[in-house]
Design a protein around this motif. Structure first.
Motif: not given
Length: 107
Positions: A78-85, A94-105
């Motif tokens: 679950t994205c920590l930025g937008c709460s979407k999957a 990137l198994p340790h990612t916390r964000y979707c691509v949009a929120c990572q940007g």
């Protein structure tokens, strides 16, 4: 927690969680090997590049440990930025990612 011990103490009955744990453990093992190789290379005083590489690897190791925690508490993926999957393809790469691509940007 010691950086050289595998994070295998908590297992769930959910096969997908076990697969995620395997990917995270692989990422962790890889980063630990990179860190060990840098340590064995030695560092000359003022070698900022090697110091920066070590710091970056340590940050990723921390993110991997945090991902294990998210698996344990059920919030992994679950994205920590937008709460979407977070898309499964991104988690596979990137198994340790916390964000979707949009929120990572945005961060």
């Amino acid at each position: 927690m010691s950086l050289d011990l595998p994070r295998t103490e908590t297992r769930t009955a959910h096969p997908a969680a076990d697969e995620v744990r395997q990917r995270l453990e692989h990422a962790r093992t890889t980063r630990l090997a990179q860190l060990k190789a840098l340590d064995e290379t030695g560092q000359s005083p003022g070698d900022h590049l090697m110091s920066n590489q070590k710091d970056a690897i340590k940050r990723v190791l921390k993110e991997i440990d945090e991902a294990f925690t998210r698996v344990d508490d059920g919030t992994y993926g679950t994205c920590l930025g937008c709460s979407k999957a977070v898309p499964p393809e991104r988690l596979e790469i990137l198994p340790h990612t916390r964000y979707c691509v949009a929120c990572q940007g945005r961060s």
